[in-house]
Scaffold this motif. Sequence first.
Motif, mmCIF file in Angstrom:
data_model
loop_
_atom_site.group_PDB
_atom_site.id
_atom_site.type_symbol
_atom_site.label_atom_id
_atom_site.label_comp_id
_atom_site.label_asym_id
_atom_site.label_seq_id
_atom_site.Cartn_x
_atom_site.Cartn_y
_atom_site.Cartn_z
ATOM 1 N N GLU A 1 0.838 -1.203 0.000
ATOM 2 C CA GLU A 1 0.000 0.000 0.000
ATOM 3 C C GLU A 1 0.868 1.246 0.000
ATOM 4 O OE1 GLU A 1 -3.331 0.597 -0.116
ATOM 5 O OE2 GLU A 1 -3.611 -1.543 -0.444
ATOM 6 N N LYS A 2 0.391 2.287 -0.644
ATOM 7 C CA LYS A 2 1.044 3.587 -0.543
ATOM 8 C C LYS A 2 0.487 4.248 0.711
ATOM 9 C CE LYS A 2 2.026 7.809 -3.074
ATOM 10 N NZ LYS A 2 3.352 7.947 -2.567
ATOM 11 N N LEU A 3 1.302 4.292 1.753
ATOM 12 C CA LEU A 3 0.856 4.819 3.038
ATOM 13 C C LEU A 3 1.072 6.325 3.076
ATOM 14 C CD1 LEU A 3 2.301 2.032 5.339
ATOM 15 C CD2 LEU A 3 0.041 2.182 4.306
ATOM 16 N N ALA A 4 0.119 7.033 3.644
ATOM 17 C CA ALA A 4 0.168 8.495 3.701
ATOM 18 C C ALA A 4 0.020 8.951 5.143
ATOM 19 C CB ALA A 4 -0.971 9.072 2.845
ATOM 20 N N LYS B 1 -9.117 2.113 5.348
ATOM 21 C CA LYS B 1 -8.298 1.091 4.724
ATOM 22 C C LYS B 1 -7.703 0.177 5.787
ATOM 23 C CE LYS B 1 -6.631 1.664 0.946
ATOM 24 N NZ LYS B 1 -6.266 1.487 -0.412
ATOM 25 N N GLY B 2 -8.008 -1.111 5.669
ATOM 26 C CA GLY B 2 -7.435 -2.100 6.573
ATOM 27 C C GLY B 2 -6.067 -2.537 6.071
ATOM 28 N N LEU B 3 -5.123 -2.595 6.980
ATOM 29 C CA LEU B 3 -3.756 -2.997 6.652
ATOM 30 C C LEU B 3 -3.365 -4.198 7.487
ATOM 31 C CD1 LEU B 3 -2.108 0.540 6.843
ATOM 32 C CD2 LEU B 3 -2.833 -0.664 4.774
ATOM 33 N N THR B 4 -2.419 -4.957 6.986
ATOM 34 C CA THR B 4 -1.889 -6.079 7.744
ATOM 35 C C THR B 4 -0.392 -6.192 7.526
ATOM 36 O OG1 THR B 4 -2.342 -8.369 8.372
ATOM 37 C CG2 THR B 4 -2.174 -7.922 6.023
ATOM 38 N N HIS C 1 8.282 1.718 11.237
ATOM 39 C CA HIS C 1 9.433 1.540 10.362
ATOM 40 C C HIS C 1 9.008 1.623 8.903
ATOM 41 C CE1 HIS C 1 12.436 -0.712 8.034
ATOM 42 N NE2 HIS C 1 13.275 -0.095 8.847
ATOM 43 N N THR C 2 7.901 0.997 8.570
ATOM 44 C CA THR C 2 7.402 1.012 7.197
ATOM 45 C C THR C 2 7.006 2.426 6.773
ATOM 46 O OG1 THR C 2 6.636 -1.266 7.446
ATOM 47 C CG2 THR C 2 5.695 -0.009 5.628
ATOM 48 N N LEU C 3 6.398 3.179 7.677
ATOM 49 C CA LEU C 3 6.013 4.554 7.365
ATOM 50 C C LEU C 3 7.242 5.423 7.078
ATOM 51 C CD1 LEU C 3 3.180 5.142 9.960
ATOM 52 C CD2 LEU C 3 2.934 5.109 7.462
ATOM 53 N N ARG C 4 8.327 5.194 7.801
ATOM 54 C CA ARG C 4 9.553 5.988 7.621
ATOM 55 C C ARG C 4 10.402 5.494 6.446
ATOM 56 N NH1 ARG C 4 8.601 10.678 9.636
ATOM 57 N NH2 ARG C 4 8.615 10.826 11.895
ATOM 58 N N ASN C 5 10.145 4.278 5.983
ATOM 59 C CA ASN C 5 10.933 3.680 4.905
ATOM 60 C C ASN C 5 10.018 3.074 3.853
ATOM 61 O OD1 ASN C 5 13.802 3.748 6.113
ATOM 62 N ND2 ASN C 5 12.516 2.975 7.761
ATOM 63 N N PRO C 6 9.271 3.925 3.136
ATOM 64 C CA PRO C 6 8.283 3.397 2.173
ATOM 65 C C PRO C 6 8.910 2.596 1.043
ATOM 66 C CG PRO C 6 8.427 5.801 2.042
ATOM 67 C CD PRO C 6 9.342 5.358 3.128
#
Length: 135
Positions: free
Chosen positions: A80-83, A106-109, A130-135
Motif C-alpha cells: 500500500e502507498k501509506l500516507a 483502509k485495513g492494513l496487515t 518503520h514502514t512509514l519511515r521507509n516506504p
Amino acid sequence: DGISDPGNLGTIIRTMDWFGYHQLICSEDCADFYNPKTVASSMGSFGRVIPYYTDLAAFVGDSNQPTYGLVLGGNSIHEEKLANGIYIMGSESHGIRNSIRSLIQKGLTIPKYGQAESLNVSMATGILLHTLRNP
C-alpha cells in the motif's frame, strides 16, 4: 484502541520516539500513561511523546484525515502507498473494536510468513512505524 497492558503502551511510546512521532491518541480505556510500568518501559520517552485520551470513535469520525487500521486480512503494509493519517492499533486481546473498525477507510496487515497466531501490539506498531519511515 483499548491497549490494556502498560508495558505495551510504554514500548509503543518508546518506539514512537525512536521514529520521531510525538502525538499519541489513546482511547479512554487505554492503559494509564503515568502507570509506573508504562513509564519504565518507555525508557524516558514518555517526556517526548504527548498522549491525548479521548473518545476515539468521535475523534476519528470528526477527522478529515485518512484512517488506517491494522487488522487481520487487510492489505499488506508493504504493498500500500501509506500516507499521513490516523493509524489505529487494537488491543492485545480484542483487536480494534467494531465501533472504531467501521470508521477505518483502509485495513492494513503485516504479512505473515510463519505459524505464530498474532503479533504483540507494540511489535506491530514498531513494524508499522518503520514502514512509514521507509516506504
